[in-house]
Design an enzyme around this catalytic site. Sequence first.
Site, PDB file in Angstrom:
ATOM      1  CG  HIS A  13    -104.833 -30.633   8.707  1.00  0.00           C
ATOM      2  ND1 HIS A  13    -106.057 -30.992   9.348  1.00  0.00           N
ATOM      3  CD2 HIS A  13    -104.156 -29.848   9.779  1.00  0.00           C
ATOM      4  CE1 HIS A  13    -105.695 -30.648  10.588  1.00  0.00           C
ATOM      5  NE2 HIS A  13    -104.902 -29.922  10.981  1.00  0.00           N
ATOM      6  CG  LEU A  19     -97.353 -23.449   6.647  1.00  0.00           C
ATOM      7  CD1 LEU A  19     -97.336 -22.560   5.330  1.00  0.00           C
ATOM      8  CD2 LEU A  19     -96.277 -24.285   6.611  1.00  0.00           C
ATOM      9  NE  ARG A  20     -97.463 -24.195  15.133  1.00  0.00           N
ATOM     10  CZ  ARG A  20     -98.329 -25.049  15.439  1.00  0.00           C
ATOM     11  NH1 ARG A  20     -99.595 -24.417  15.114  1.00  0.00           N
ATOM     12  NH2 ARG A  20     -98.354 -26.225  15.838  1.00  0.00           N
ATOM     13  CG  ASN A  30    -103.730 -23.268  14.751  1.00  0.00           C
ATOM     14  OD1 ASN A  30    -103.335 -23.361  13.615  1.00  0.00           O
ATOM     15  ND2 ASN A  30    -103.545 -24.232  15.729  1.00  0.00           N
ATOM     16  CG  ASP A  84    -107.086 -28.149  12.620  1.00  0.00           C
ATOM     17  OD1 ASP A  84    -107.396 -29.258  13.125  1.00  0.00           O
ATOM     18  OD2 ASP A  84    -105.660 -27.907  12.842  1.00  0.00           O
ATOM     19  CG  HIS A 113    -110.047 -30.014  15.657  1.00  0.00           C
ATOM     20  ND1 HIS A 113    -108.739 -30.119  15.595  1.00  0.00           N
ATOM     21  CD2 HIS A 113    -110.082 -30.617  16.976  1.00  0.00           C
ATOM     22  CE1 HIS A 113    -108.153 -30.667  16.679  1.00  0.00           C
ATOM     23  NE2 HIS A 113    -109.164 -31.039  17.696  1.00  0.00           N
ATOM     24  CG  ASP A 159    -102.511 -31.884  12.224  1.00  0.00           C
ATOM     25  OD1 ASP A 159    -102.332 -30.672  12.247  1.00  0.00           O
ATOM     26  OD2 ASP A 159    -103.204 -32.246  13.092  1.00  0.00           O
ATOM     27  CG  HIS A 208     -95.981 -27.601  19.156  1.00  0.00           C
ATOM     28  ND1 HIS A 208     -96.671 -26.294  19.515  1.00  0.00           N
ATOM     29  CD2 HIS A 208     -96.704 -28.502  18.906  1.00  0.00           C
ATOM     30  CE1 HIS A 208     -98.020 -26.589  19.196  1.00  0.00           C
ATOM     31  NE2 HIS A 208     -97.838 -27.726  18.742  1.00  0.00           N
TER      32      HIS A 208
HETATM   33  O1  DOR Z   1    -102.060 -32.069  17.140  1.00  0.00           O
HETATM   34  C1  DOR Z   1    -102.380 -30.798  17.231  1.00  0.00           C
HETATM   35  N1  DOR Z   1    -101.663 -29.751  16.800  1.00  0.00           N
HETATM   36  N2  DOR Z   1    -103.726 -30.715  16.597  1.00  0.00           N
HETATM   37  C2  DOR Z   1    -104.254 -29.520  16.405  1.00  0.00           C
HETATM   38  O2  DOR Z   1    -105.451 -29.645  16.394  1.00  0.00           O
HETATM   39  C3  DOR Z   1    -103.743 -28.296  16.551  1.00  0.00           C
HETATM   40  C4  DOR Z   1    -102.293 -28.481  16.075  1.00  0.00           C
HETATM   41  C5  DOR Z   1    -101.405 -27.268  16.354  1.00  0.00           C
HETATM   42  O3  DOR Z   1    -101.783 -26.048  16.155  1.00  0.00           O
HETATM   43  O4  DOR Z   1    -100.439 -27.806  17.204  1.00  0.00           O
HETATM   44 ZN    ZN Z   2    -106.839 -30.380  13.982  1.00  0.00          ZN
END
Ligand code: DOR
Ligand code: ZN
Length: 430
Positions: free
Chosen positions: A61, A64-65, A95, A153, A180, A306, A310
């Site tokens: 999980h 990688l953006r 996502n 997710d 999710h 996860d 950011h």
């Molecule tokens: O904390 C999270 N960040 N939970 C998620 O489900 C998405 C993820 C994100 O893409 O930043």
């Molecule tokens: Zn998630």
Amino acid sequence: MTRIWIRGGRVIDPANDRDEVCDVLLEDGRVAAVGPALSVDDAEVVDATGRWVCPGFVDLHTHLREPGQEYKEDIATGGRAAVAGGFTAVACMANTQPVNDDPATTDFILDRARSDSPAKVYPVAAATKGLKGEVMTEMSALVEAGAVAFSDDGKTIMDGGVMRHVLEYSRLVTAPIITHAEDRTLVAGGVMNEGAMSTRLGLPGNPAIAEDVHVARDLMLAEFTEAHLHVAHVSTQGAVDLIRTARDRGVHVTAEAAPHHLTLTDEAVREFDTHAKVAPPLRSAADRDACRAGLADGTLDAIATDHAPHAQHEKELDFVEAPPGMIGFETAVAVTLDLVRDRTLSPVEWVRRLTANPAQILNRPGGSLGVGGPGDVTILDPEQRWSYDPAKGYSKSRNSPWSGHELTGRVLFTLVDGKLVFDVERGVLV
Ligand code: DOR
Ligand code: ZN
């Protein structure tokens, strides 16, 4: 022929029931031999005396953006951060921008991974178009392109009819559906765990029941459809209990916990620290302890970071506005070794949750040091103390609650397909 001879380490390989001091020989990218005091000519030697030699860690999980949010991370930097943290393979969530909901995007991610990433990358495709929770993606075309699982997710599939169909189709392509699980109507704009701390801080709360209710629904749908449901980032006692009883009934469910949910609580939000904002949120001590117990008794199969990068300007917004998520590759080993130190997990069971179990959930090779298998290896010192500074790490982002902390347990070498890709003294080598 390239040969690497890893000498004298404590080889911990749960898939092969091995925990003993011995050697590992990698040849032409694969495990060629494992045993006591091998004798090898003409090999590059890695001295592993006093260290743990494990199958390469598999993170099922991550974010990688790329494509679309390369200012946070890309496949090159994410892949480098992964191997620096001991992960030789990572599954990346859908996502991105555009969303990974068609084969062209899956192809693009795999192309980039081949050229840019020292870690193997397994794309998770969206379960529904645009992560909207309305129209299913074309699962067989996505699997043909290389998707290993399906997930919306970041978003929750609220429509039960859509979830039913997604689960039914997943059986035809033998890929898990990763949920999710946060009922949006119960989250109701909550930004941290609902409890005494949210009241004190005056922040809208996201109650544990939002997760429990959704996990209960998905477990019932998984039972009904006989599909493989994987529950992402379990954070509540209720969810752990529901998964345990469903498993006992024979439901095909697997689940993961993240390092932060296993070690932190909503206390971490006290100073409105946006680095402690995640979805689902950090919960109570009772929830955290239930997750630890669930990991120990096998209800939760895997540890997954996860990893959610950011940018600083985003995390500097006020708590309500800041995006949820924290980076996790480079701290996961040290942070989760806490469970070994307090005897929640034996070393073998800890390694299993980072290797054989996640590989099996994704139906991928690896996660094992079996002879003939991929030469993916993580070598670590469980006692080494070091100070974590994300500015010196490999991710483009620095959003970690462990920034500036003294940590214990460090990855020293990472090998992928028989090649040394990370050496703590020299850094990432590719
Ligand atoms: O904390 C999270 N960040 N939970 C998620 O489900 C998405 C993820 C994100 O893409 O930043
Ligand atoms: Zn998630």
